[in-house]
Design a protein around this motif. Structure first.
Motif, PDB file in Angstrom:
ATOM      1  N   ARG A  11      26.779  30.131  46.390  1.00  0.00           N
ATOM      2  CA  ARG A  11      27.377  31.413  46.930  1.00  0.00           C
ATOM      3  C   ARG A  11      26.399  32.306  47.728  1.00  0.00           C
ATOM      4  NH1 ARG A  11      31.950  33.155  43.415  1.00  0.00           N
ATOM      5  NH2 ARG A  11      31.772  35.109  44.967  1.00  0.00           N
ATOM      6  N   ARG A  90      24.481  46.105  44.148  1.00  0.00           N
ATOM      7  CA  ARG A  90      25.908  46.523  43.987  1.00  0.00           C
ATOM      8  C   ARG A  90      26.869  45.527  44.706  1.00  0.00           C
ATOM      9  NH1 ARG A  90      24.110  52.078  44.069  1.00  0.00           N
ATOM     10  NH2 ARG A  90      24.297  52.947  41.966  1.00  0.00           N
ATOM     11  N   GLN A  91      26.389  45.172  46.119  1.00  0.00           N
ATOM     12  CA  GLN A  91      27.144  44.379  46.773  1.00  0.00           C
ATOM     13  C   GLN A  91      27.211  43.025  46.375  1.00  0.00           C
ATOM     14  OE1 GLN A  91      25.167  45.098  50.794  1.00  0.00           O
ATOM     15  NE2 GLN A  91      26.711  46.673  51.432  1.00  0.00           N
ATOM     16  N   ALA A  94      29.284  42.599  43.242  1.00  0.00           N
ATOM     17  CA  ALA A  94      30.787  42.764  43.597  1.00  0.00           C
ATOM     18  C   ALA A  94      31.112  41.571  44.320  1.00  0.00           C
ATOM     19  CB  ALA A  94      31.051  43.937  44.681  1.00  0.00           C
ATOM     20  N   ALA A  95      30.175  40.824  45.196  1.00  0.00           N
ATOM     21  CA  ALA A  95      30.597  39.656  45.634  1.00  0.00           C
ATOM     22  C   ALA A  95      30.784  38.441  44.751  1.00  0.00           C
ATOM     23  CB  ALA A  95      29.528  39.264  46.795  1.00  0.00           C
ATOM     24  N   LEU A  96      30.134  38.315  43.608  1.00  0.00           N
ATOM     25  CA  LEU A  96      30.431  37.428  42.619  1.00  0.00           C
ATOM     26  C   LEU A  96      31.212  37.661  41.491  1.00  0.00           C
ATOM     27  CD1 LEU A  96      26.587  36.392  42.022  1.00  0.00           C
ATOM     28  CD2 LEU A  96      28.361  35.310  43.381  1.00  0.00           C
ATOM     29  N   GLN A  97      31.697  39.147  41.599  1.00  0.00           N
ATOM     30  CA  GLN A  97      32.744  39.722  40.408  1.00  0.00           C
ATOM     31  C   GLN A  97      32.240  39.659  39.108  1.00  0.00           C
ATOM     32  OE1 GLN A  97      36.137  37.214  41.544  1.00  0.00           O
ATOM     33  NE2 GLN A  97      36.498  38.306  43.325  1.00  0.00           N
ATOM     34  N   VAL A  98      31.252  40.121  39.026  1.00  0.00           N
ATOM     35  CA  VAL A  98      30.385  40.203  37.533  1.00  0.00           C
ATOM     36  C   VAL A  98      30.215  41.551  37.045  1.00  0.00           C
ATOM     37  CG1 VAL A  98      29.615  37.638  37.809  1.00  0.00           C
ATOM     38  CG2 VAL A  98      28.100  39.818  38.508  1.00  0.00           C
ATOM     39  N   THR A  99      30.853  42.361  37.683  1.00  0.00           N
ATOM     40  CA  THR A  99      30.551  43.928  37.262  1.00  0.00           C
ATOM     41  C   THR A  99      30.477  44.139  35.869  1.00  0.00           C
ATOM     42  OG1 THR A  99      31.833  44.474  39.417  1.00  0.00           O
ATOM     43  CG2 THR A  99      31.235  46.220  37.729  1.00  0.00           C
ATOM     44  N   GLU A 100      31.593  43.532  35.111  1.00  0.00           N
ATOM     45  CA  GLU A 100      31.477  43.674  33.698  1.00  0.00           C
ATOM     46  C   GLU A 100      30.378  43.134  32.971  1.00  0.00           C
ATOM     47  OE1 GLU A 100      33.106  39.899  34.386  1.00  0.00           O
ATOM     48  OE2 GLU A 100      33.437  41.601  35.299  1.00  0.00           O
TER      49      GLU A 100
END
Length: 185
Positions: A11, A90-91, A94-100
């Motif tokens: 990725r 932050r970008q 978000a791209a990897l969808q691991v915010t949590e």
């Protein structure tokens, strides 16, 4: 710049763009990151990633912490006081969808707040040659950020001497980057 291995292998990560040169970010190259992560996961250090809480000081783009998440870390705390670095982190999160699974501290790595959630693996990539690494480790130790015997991966342009109480494991050279591996008290 890409994630080298694990869940997010291949990725792409957002990098410093045109106009961002003033941020003085120096992301760890894919080649160095791949060699470093291979060293860490090669068995000598057990599996420093699986379930680990990671602290990424002077996080820049967040590539080191995100690579650790990709390889099985449960949580990463990124620390960087640069606005461009914060935006890139932050970008990429978000791209990897691991915010949590992450936390971003928008402050100096030299002024960490106290925590009750110490890290087992610490990436320390300060601006080269400015003497900030030892100060950041002192801040992390004082704030409770270092688990007992946590593994510290310190990138610099030259080998670094461990601060008092820390144990030198080894130095590894990757071109003009020297990685000093330490164990916390």
């Amino acid at each position: 710049m890409r994630i080298v291995a694990g869940e997010f292998r291949g990725r792409r990560l957002v990098e410093v763009g045109k106009g961002d040169e003033g941020a003085h970010l120096r992301p760890t190259t894919d080649r160095v990151r791949e060699a470093l992560m291979g060293t860490l996961s090669g068995g000598r250090y057990g599996d420093p990633f699986e379930g680990a809480h990671v602290l990424d000081l002077f996080a820049g783009t967040g590539a080191l912490g995100l690579e650790a998440l990709s390889r099985g870390a449960s949580h990463v705390t990124f620390v960087d006081d640069g606005r461009i670095a914060q935006t890139l982190i932050r970008q990429n999160v978000a791209a990897l969808q691991v915010t949590e699974r992450v936390r971003l501290l928008t402050r100096s790595a030299l002024k960490l707040p106290p925590t009750d959630d110490p890290a087992h693996l610490v990436f320390l990539d300060p601006p080269y040659g400015k003497g900030l690494g030892a100060k950041a480790l002192a801040s992390a130790e004082a704030g409770g950020w270092l688990a007992s015997e946590s593994l510290i991966v310190w990138e610099e342009s030259a080998p670094q001497e461990p601060p008092p109480g820390f144990i030198l494991i080894e130095h590894r050279s990757y071109g003009d980057t020297v990685v000093t591996l330490l164990q916390a008290p």
